[in-house]
Design a protein around this motif. Structure first.
Motif, PDB file in Angstrom:
ATOM      1  N   GLU A 347      48.954   8.224  46.049  1.00 44.20           N
ATOM      2  CA  GLU A 347      47.797   8.853  45.395  1.00 44.20           C
ATOM      3  C   GLU A 347      48.163   9.336  43.994  1.00 44.20           C
ATOM      4  O   GLU A 347      49.258   9.835  43.753  1.00 44.20           O
ATOM      5  CB  GLU A 347      47.322  10.047  46.224  1.00 44.20           C
ATOM      6  CG  GLU A 347      45.914  10.516  45.910  1.00 44.20           C
ATOM      7  CD  GLU A 347      44.858   9.759  46.691  1.00 44.20           C
ATOM      8  OE1 GLU A 347      44.250   8.850  46.088  1.00 44.20           O
ATOM      9  OE2 GLU A 347      44.646  10.080  47.876  1.00 44.20           O
ATOM     10  N   THR A 348      47.231   9.165  43.063  1.00 42.50           N
ATOM     11  CA  THR A 348      47.365   9.699  41.711  1.00 42.50           C
ATOM     12  C   THR A 348      46.080  10.435  41.373  1.00 42.50           C
ATOM     13  O   THR A 348      45.079  10.360  42.115  1.00 42.50           O
ATOM     14  CB  THR A 348      47.577   8.573  40.680  1.00 42.50           C
ATOM     15  OG1 THR A 348      46.395   7.754  40.650  1.00 42.50           O
ATOM     16  CG2 THR A 348      48.782   7.716  41.013  1.00 42.50           C
ATOM     17  N   GLU A 349      46.074  11.109  40.256  1.00 45.19           N
ATOM     18  CA  GLU A 349      44.848  11.784  39.844  1.00 45.19           C
ATOM     19  C   GLU A 349      43.726  10.764  39.644  1.00 45.19           C
ATOM     20  O   GLU A 349      42.554  11.028  39.965  1.00 45.19           O
ATOM     21  CB  GLU A 349      45.081  12.586  38.559  1.00 45.19           C
ATOM     22  CG  GLU A 349      43.909  13.483  38.197  1.00 45.19           C
ATOM     23  CD  GLU A 349      44.241  14.482  37.098  1.00 45.19           C
ATOM     24  OE1 GLU A 349      43.347  15.275  36.762  1.00 45.19           O
ATOM     25  OE2 GLU A 349      45.385  14.479  36.580  1.00 45.19           O
ATOM     26  N   CYS A 389      59.723  14.437  51.947  1.00 43.73           N
ATOM     27  CA  CYS A 389      58.615  15.023  51.194  1.00 43.73           C
ATOM     28  C   CYS A 389      57.721  15.921  52.043  1.00 43.73           C
ATOM     29  O   CYS A 389      56.643  16.329  51.611  1.00 43.73           O
ATOM     30  CB  CYS A 389      57.792  13.938  50.509  1.00 43.73           C
ATOM     31  SG  CYS A 389      56.913  12.849  51.623  1.00 43.73           S
ATOM     32  N   LEU A 390      58.154  16.252  53.286  1.00 44.69           N
ATOM     33  CA  LEU A 390      57.411  17.237  54.069  1.00 44.69           C
ATOM     34  C   LEU A 390      57.647  18.624  53.490  1.00 44.69           C
ATOM     35  O   LEU A 390      58.791  19.042  53.282  1.00 44.69           O
ATOM     36  CB  LEU A 390      57.861  17.223  55.530  1.00 44.69           C
ATOM     37  CG  LEU A 390      57.326  16.116  56.435  1.00 44.69           C
ATOM     38  CD1 LEU A 390      57.913  16.263  57.831  1.00 44.69           C
ATOM     39  CD2 LEU A 390      55.811  16.133  56.504  1.00 44.69           C
ATOM     40  N   ILE A 391      56.586  19.336  53.236  1.00 42.96           N
ATOM     41  CA  ILE A 391      56.716  20.696  52.715  1.00 42.96           C
ATOM     42  C   ILE A 391      57.229  21.622  53.812  1.00 42.96           C
ATOM     43  O   ILE A 391      58.080  22.482  53.589  1.00 42.96           O
ATOM     44  CB  ILE A 391      55.364  21.203  52.167  1.00 42.96           C
ATOM     45  CG1 ILE A 391      54.963  20.393  50.931  1.00 42.96           C
ATOM     46  CG2 ILE A 391      55.424  22.690  51.836  1.00 42.96           C
ATOM     47  CD1 ILE A 391      53.570  20.695  50.412  1.00 42.96           C
ATOM     48  N   ASN A 392      56.695  21.467  55.032  1.00 45.49           N
ATOM     49  CA  ASN A 392      57.144  22.301  56.149  1.00 45.49           C
ATOM     50  C   ASN A 392      56.732  21.657  57.466  1.00 45.49           C
ATOM     51  O   ASN A 392      56.017  20.646  57.491  1.00 45.49           O
ATOM     52  CB  ASN A 392      56.567  23.723  56.047  1.00 45.49           C
ATOM     53  CG  ASN A 392      55.048  23.727  56.069  1.00 45.49           C
ATOM     54  OD1 ASN A 392      54.414  23.143  56.945  1.00 45.49           O
ATOM     55  ND2 ASN A 392      54.439  24.395  55.092  1.00 45.49           N
ATOM     56  N   LYS A 393      57.183  22.259  58.538  1.00 45.79           N
ATOM     57  CA  LYS A 393      56.738  21.886  59.880  1.00 45.79           C
ATOM     58  C   LYS A 393      56.079  23.093  60.540  1.00 45.79           C
ATOM     59  O   LYS A 393      56.240  23.346  61.735  1.00 45.79           O
ATOM     60  CB  LYS A 393      57.908  21.364  60.710  1.00 45.79           C
ATOM     61  CG  LYS A 393      58.448  20.029  60.220  1.00 45.79           C
ATOM     62  CD  LYS A 393      59.549  19.511  61.130  1.00 45.79           C
ATOM     63  CE  LYS A 393      60.103  18.181  60.609  1.00 45.79           C
ATOM     64  NZ  LYS A 393      61.212  17.687  61.456  1.00 45.79           N
ATOM     65  N   ASN A 394      55.328  23.814  59.728  1.00 49.71           N
ATOM     66  CA  ASN A 394      54.547  24.945  60.217  1.00 49.71           C
ATOM     67  C   ASN A 394      53.236  24.369  60.746  1.00 49.71           C
ATOM     68  O   ASN A 394      52.272  24.194  60.007  1.00 49.71           O
ATOM     69  CB  ASN A 394      54.313  25.939  59.080  1.00 49.71           C
ATOM     70  CG  ASN A 394      53.588  27.178  59.545  1.00 49.71           C
ATOM     71  OD1 ASN A 394      53.469  27.430  60.744  1.00 49.71           O
ATOM     72  ND2 ASN A 394      53.089  27.958  58.611  1.00 49.71           N
ATOM     73  N   TRP A 395      53.204  24.068  62.037  1.00 54.68           N
ATOM     74  CA  TRP A 395      52.138  23.248  62.605  1.00 54.68           C
ATOM     75  C   TRP A 395      50.720  23.795  62.403  1.00 54.68           C
ATOM     76  O   TRP A 395      49.799  22.995  62.197  1.00 54.68           O
ATOM     77  CB  TRP A 395      52.405  22.986  64.090  1.00 54.68           C
ATOM     78  CG  TRP A 395      53.756  22.383  64.383  1.00 54.68           C
ATOM     79  CD1 TRP A 395      54.681  22.836  65.270  1.00 54.68           C
ATOM     80  CD2 TRP A 395      54.328  21.204  63.793  1.00 54.68           C
ATOM     81  NE1 TRP A 395      55.788  22.033  65.275  1.00 54.68           N
ATOM     82  CE2 TRP A 395      55.606  21.019  64.372  1.00 54.68           C
ATOM     83  CE3 TRP A 395      53.906  20.292  62.824  1.00 54.68           C
ATOM     84  CZ2 TRP A 395      56.451  19.965  64.030  1.00 54.68           C
ATOM     85  CZ3 TRP A 395      54.743  19.241  62.474  1.00 54.68           C
ATOM     86  CH2 TRP A 395      55.992  19.083  63.079  1.00 54.68           C
ATOM     87  N   PRO A 396      50.477  25.108  62.408  1.00 54.56           N
ATOM     88  CA  PRO A 396      49.105  25.576  62.149  1.00 54.56           C
ATOM     89  C   PRO A 396      48.580  25.199  60.761  1.00 54.56           C
ATOM     90  O   PRO A 396      47.364  25.209  60.542  1.00 54.56           O
ATOM     91  CB  PRO A 396      49.214  27.102  62.297  1.00 54.56           C
ATOM     92  CG  PRO A 396      50.362  27.306  63.223  1.00 54.56           C
ATOM     93  CD  PRO A 396      51.341  26.223  62.861  1.00 54.56           C
ATOM     94  N   PRO A 408      55.388  12.179  44.955  1.00 53.82           N
ATOM     95  CA  PRO A 408      55.940  12.018  43.603  1.00 53.82           C
ATOM     96  C   PRO A 408      54.876  11.609  42.574  1.00 53.82           C
ATOM     97  O   PRO A 408      55.102  11.721  41.376  1.00 53.82           O
ATOM     98  CB  PRO A 408      56.988  10.910  43.771  1.00 53.82           C
ATOM     99  CG  PRO A 408      56.542  10.142  44.975  1.00 53.82           C
ATOM    100  CD  PRO A 408      55.881  11.136  45.881  1.00 53.82           C
ATOM    101  N   THR A 409      53.719  11.169  43.055  1.00 56.08           N
ATOM    102  CA  THR A 409      52.704  10.614  42.151  1.00 56.08           C
ATOM    103  C   THR A 409      51.600  11.593  41.778  1.00 56.08           C
ATOM    104  O   THR A 409      50.826  11.326  40.855  1.00 56.08           O
ATOM    105  CB  THR A 409      52.061   9.378  42.798  1.00 56.08           C
ATOM    106  OG1 THR A 409      51.663   9.723  44.142  1.00 56.08           O
ATOM    107  CG2 THR A 409      53.045   8.218  42.836  1.00 56.08           C
ATOM    108  N   VAL A 410      51.495  12.705  42.510  1.00 53.10           N
ATOM    109  CA  VAL A 410      50.457  13.698  42.187  1.00 53.10           C
ATOM    110  C   VAL A 410      50.884  15.060  42.734  1.00 53.10           C
ATOM    111  O   VAL A 410      51.440  15.150  43.834  1.00 53.10           O
ATOM    112  CB  VAL A 410      49.084  13.282  42.760  1.00 53.10           C
ATOM    113  CG1 VAL A 410      49.084  13.275  44.279  1.00 53.10           C
ATOM    114  CG2 VAL A 410      47.973  14.188  42.239  1.00 53.10           C
ATOM    115  N   ASP A 411      50.630  16.092  41.961  1.00 57.38           N
ATOM    116  CA  ASP A 411      51.014  17.447  42.344  1.00 57.38           C
ATOM    117  C   ASP A 411      50.109  17.985  43.451  1.00 57.38           C
ATOM    118  O   ASP A 411      48.912  17.696  43.483  1.00 57.38           O
ATOM    119  CB  ASP A 411      50.925  18.357  41.110  1.00 57.38           C
ATOM    120  CG  ASP A 411      51.446  19.749  41.402  1.00 57.38           C
ATOM    121  OD1 ASP A 411      50.610  20.645  41.623  1.00 57.38           O
ATOM    122  OD2 ASP A 411      52.669  19.932  41.434  1.00 57.38           O
TER     123      ASP A 411
END
Length: 463
Positions: A347-349, A389-396, A408-411
């Motif tokens: 994905e990109t902008e 590239c997983l930010i977390n495994k905080n399932w909720p 890497p392609t979009v913030d």
């Protein structure tokens, strides 16, 4: 009591568009398990904390005074933390009761789930046969599809064979559920009471973000005759006027679809209904038959307005096919509801803008934009782990309303920005508002549209 089933509560966080416009569905899996257990002579009860709107802080108050032999808890990924906390509360009250966790998360993350001391067993995959064998006292080591602990060692047995014929299942134990507490999402139903149903297992697609093949590569269906039997039961006992079919792809078996429509018409069933579909499983002919049989809305997963993103997620549809099917659905006189995802790999902008523009150009009656979420067990989750590239495994937080991947392609902030912008650009168009007002024919239409609109306003101004 032999078995007490618990459906955990789901607290939706702010920033989620579905916080105030979602549905409350019966726990389908627990309902079938309860019916099967009762048929086999076991005493059964269900507590649906979600439907009762009871949080974990009051969960113990609802537990019976005498200990059941087993407690069964179901959990998707987003609900697993809530389910495990519920297991902890139950284990504290009933130290000798065996606690079973089932559902998709236990299936795809079995060791993580069993690692919790309050969990005695897990059911992996289709749990009906494993569950009945466990209740009957069979040696856990011999029960396929079962996970358990032996002196601290986690044992995961081989999987159960898939159940080839879903018609073997009885009608789920509706009488054990708080039927007056269930409702469909605004704009997905035409009349009330409206109830959700699932009539198949599996999906013809192999999208990277979906666990649709969790129940095997072959889709299995309940027959049109069995569906009609259950609808008559629901109408006779609970006055159900509308059904939302939550099958991944309700229309994937053309013969069953035609048989179902024919039976509804021949039996003069007064029912309105909606369903989920893929754009490559319908045409004008079948859509017109669905309309005659009471269908009023079809939801298609489109996901993106960019062909490369569709390829990245293995959607296997073209934008031209989307346009063709949307046009056919409108021509058949059915409402069109579309679902898109923002923040897929690649994905990109620019692709985010293309997706929003594509949604507006198609001009469906309803649209939902979700943030792409890589659920455990999917190809996308494996990819995200591999790419780190997983930010977390905080399932909720895997609630389709916040990014859990860094692409890497979009913030991620851009994805959140376009998540809000997409809803604003689509729903606050003057042409859309005027079209919706013209279509309103009753106070019920006005009521069904007002709540989602107010929710959109609130969502738009939330930080």
């Amino acid at each position: 009591m032999d078995i007490l089933f618990l459906n955990p509560p789901w607290h939706k966080k702010s920033g989620n568009i579905w916080k105030s416009v979602s549905s409350c569905m019966p726990p389908f899996g627990l309902g079938i398990l309860a019916a099967l257990a009762r048929e086999s002579g076991f005493s059964v009860a269900i507590i649906d904390y979600n439907a009762e709107r009871v949080g974990l802080d009051r969960a113990q108050e609802y537990l019976p005074s005498s200990a059941p032999k087993f407690i069964g808890i179901t959990a998707t990924t987003i609900l697993i933390d809530s389910a495990l906390e519920l297991a902890k509360i139950a284990k504290k009250k009933y130290p000798d009761t065996k606690i079973i966790i089932g559902g998709v998360h236990a299936t795809v993350m079995p060791k993580e789930t069993l690692n919790h001391p309050e969990v005695d067993y897990i059911l992996m995959g289709e749990g009906e046969n494993s569950f009945l064998e466990l209740l009957a006292g069979k040696d856990p080591r011999t029960i396929k599809g079962l996970g358990f602990k032996n002196n601290g060692e986690i044992i995961l047995n081989p999987p159960q064979p898939m159940i080839p014929d879903l018609n073997v299942f009885p009608i789920m134990a509706y009488d054990l559920l708080p039927m007056d507490k269930y409702y469909s999402a605004p704009c997905s139903y035409k009349r009330e009471p409206s109830l959700g149903m699932i009539t198949s297992r599996g999906c013809p697609g192999r999208c990277t973000f979906c666990n649709g093949d969790l129940f095997g590569s072959v889709i299995r269906f309940r027959s049109a005759e069995k569906m009609l039997e259950e609808i008559k039961f629901l109408q006779g006992k609970y006055d159900v006027n509308d059904i939302v079919f939550y099958d991944d792809t309700f229309t994937s078996n053309r013969k069953r679809m035609k048989d179902f429509c024919r039976l509804l018409i021949e039996n003069k069933i007064d029912l309105t209904w909606s369903c989920f579909s893929r754009v490559d499983t319908v045409d004008l002919e079948i859509l017109r038959e669905m309309k005659k049989a009471g269908c009023h809305q079809v939801m298609y997963g489109v996901e993106s307005g960019d062909p490369q993103i569709l390829s990245n997620i293995n959607k296997k549809i073209s934008l031209e096919k989307v346009r063709e099917t949307v046009a056919a659905t409108k021509k058949a006189g059915l409402e069109v509801r579309l679902a898109f995802m923002l923040g897929s790999p690649g994905e990109t902008e620019e692709t985010l803008k293309k997706t929003i523009k594509f949604a507006i150009d198609l001009d469906p009656d309803l649209v939902s934009f979700n943030i792409t979420t890589p659920y455990p067990g999917t190809q996308m989750f494996a990819w995200a782990e591999q790419q780190k590239c997983l930010i977390n495994k905080n399932w909720p937080e895997y609630d389709l309303a916040r990014p859990v991947m860094t692409l890497p392609t979009v913030d991620s902030k851009k994805i959140l920005y376009y998540y809000k912008k997409a809803h604003r650009q689509f729903y606050f168009r003057p042409s859309y508002i005027i079209k919706k007002m013209i279509k309103m024919r009753s106070f019920n239409d006005f009521k069904n549209n007002l709540k989602p609109f107010l929710s959109l306003l609130k969502f738009n101004f939330e930080k």
